[in-house]
Design a protein around this motif. Structure first.
Motif, PDB file in Angstrom:
ATOM      1  N   ASP A 117      30.589 -17.198  43.433  1.00 43.34           N
ATOM      2  CA  ASP A 117      30.546 -17.514  42.007  1.00 43.34           C
ATOM      3  C   ASP A 117      29.716 -18.754  41.726  1.00 43.34           C
ATOM      4  N   CYS A 122      34.630 -16.359  45.493  1.00 40.56           N
ATOM      5  CA  CYS A 122      34.094 -15.070  45.045  1.00 40.56           C
ATOM      6  C   CYS A 122      35.054 -14.346  44.106  1.00 40.56           C
ATOM      7  N   VAL A 123      35.945 -15.080  43.453  1.00 42.17           N
ATOM      8  CA  VAL A 123      36.956 -14.474  42.584  1.00 42.17           C
ATOM      9  C   VAL A 123      36.316 -13.643  41.474  1.00 42.17           C
ATOM     10  N   GLY A 124      35.321 -14.202  40.800  1.00 39.74           N
ATOM     11  CA  GLY A 124      34.677 -13.504  39.696  1.00 39.74           C
ATOM     12  C   GLY A 124      33.991 -12.226  40.152  1.00 39.74           C
ATOM     13  N   TYR A 125      33.282 -12.308  41.275  1.00 41.81           N
ATOM     14  CA  TYR A 125      32.581 -11.139  41.804  1.00 41.81           C
ATOM     15  C   TYR A 125      33.568 -10.030  42.149  1.00 41.81           C
ATOM     16  N   LEU A 126      34.656 -10.383  42.829  1.00 44.15           N
ATOM     17  CA  LEU A 126      35.635  -9.380  43.239  1.00 44.15           C
ATOM     18  C   LEU A 126      36.308  -8.733  42.036  1.00 44.15           C
ATOM     19  N   ALA A 127      36.608  -9.540  41.021  1.00 46.39           N
ATOM     20  CA  ALA A 127      37.254  -9.004  39.825  1.00 46.39           C
ATOM     21  C   ALA A 127      36.347  -8.008  39.106  1.00 46.39           C
ATOM     22  N   GLU A 128      35.054  -8.270  39.128  1.00 45.16           N
ATOM     23  CA  GLU A 128      34.104  -7.391  38.445  1.00 45.16           C
ATOM     24  C   GLU A 128      33.772  -6.142  39.244  1.00 45.16           C
ATOM     25  N   LYS A 129      33.511  -6.325  40.538  1.00 47.65           N
ATOM     26  CA  LYS A 129      33.011  -5.217  41.356  1.00 47.65           C
ATOM     27  C   LYS A 129      34.118  -4.419  42.060  1.00 47.65           C
ATOM     28  N   TYR A 130      35.222  -5.077  42.407  1.00 43.73           N
ATOM     29  CA  TYR A 130      36.272  -4.406  43.175  1.00 43.73           C
ATOM     30  C   TYR A 130      37.657  -4.693  42.605  1.00 43.73           C
ATOM     31  N   PRO A 131      37.872  -4.389  41.306  1.00 43.24           N
ATOM     32  CA  PRO A 131      39.189  -4.614  40.717  1.00 43.24           C
ATOM     33  C   PRO A 131      40.231  -3.710  41.370  1.00 43.24           C
TER      34      PRO A 131
END
Length: 205
Positions: free
Chosen positions: A169, A114-123
């Motif tokens: 992701d 879920c790296v991409g999701y976390l970077a986008e939603k919870y930076p």
């Protein structure tokens, strides 16, 4: 006199994907034995505490599970079966936690998927790896500023709110393969769904 239910060790606690895979493979009439680490599954089986164990071996998004591969390289246990499980991660938390989240808990596999999701939603949110996705749910239940990446089943088990669904992701193609292990003198009953030859399981050197 009815036979005792088969005991199966898996990476716990209840609510993990390993729990789901164990139930899918063996069915409901078993005795679930959740343990803290993958190596503990191997220990449980090798010491005859449980005749069978189930461990994750590979995920379609991030590859092999290093701890399982290491255990398979050094064990005398046999691989008896395999089951794929489609992984759909959910983001869970207490009511309102998503608006003030400072921490996200999950197993390292869940975080990696879920790296991409976390970077986008919870930076900027602290990402904290724990032993299992269900352990992440336990921690989130006790922390109003935390979220957990785990199975949707954990929302029922731990009483958490579903913040988001299918956040992995890899999308719908994200699948984890699990293998069933036992001692060499404990074969798998033919009633179970799939018993591949050991040679079909790739062990990384």
């Amino acid at each position: 006199m009815a036979a005792s239910p088969i005991r199966v060790a898996f990476l716990g606690p209840l609510g993990t994907y390993s729990h789901q895979a164990t139930s899918d493979f063996f069915g409901p009439s078993i005795s679930l034995v959740p343990v803290d680490r993958i190596i503990d599954v191997f220990t449980s089986v090798s010491t005859s505490s449980t005749p069978y164990g189930l461990v994750p071996i590979e995920n379609s998004s991030i590859g092999t599970v290093a701890e399982t591969q290491e255990c398979l390289r050094t064990t005398e246990l046999s691989v008896r079966g395999m089951i794929p499980l489609k992984i759909g991660h959910a983001l869970l938390g207490l009511p309102g936690a998503s608006r003030k989240a400072k921490r996200v808990y999950s197993h390292e596999q869940g975080i990696g998927q879920c790296v991409g999701y976390l970077a986008e939603k919870y930076p900027g949110v602290e990402i904290i790896p724990v032993n299992s996705t269900a352990k992440a749910a336990e921690l989130a239940k006790a922390d109003e500023e935390a979220l957990a990446i785990c199975s949707i089943k954990c929302s029922e088990v731990y009483g958490l709110e579903v913040v988001d669904r299918d956040i992995q992701d890899g999308g719908a193609s994200n699948t984890t393969r699990f293998v069933i292990i036992s001692r060499s003198d404990v074969p798998l009953s033919p009633e179970y769904p799939y018993t591949p030859q050991t040679s079909t399981i790739a062990i990384e050197e």
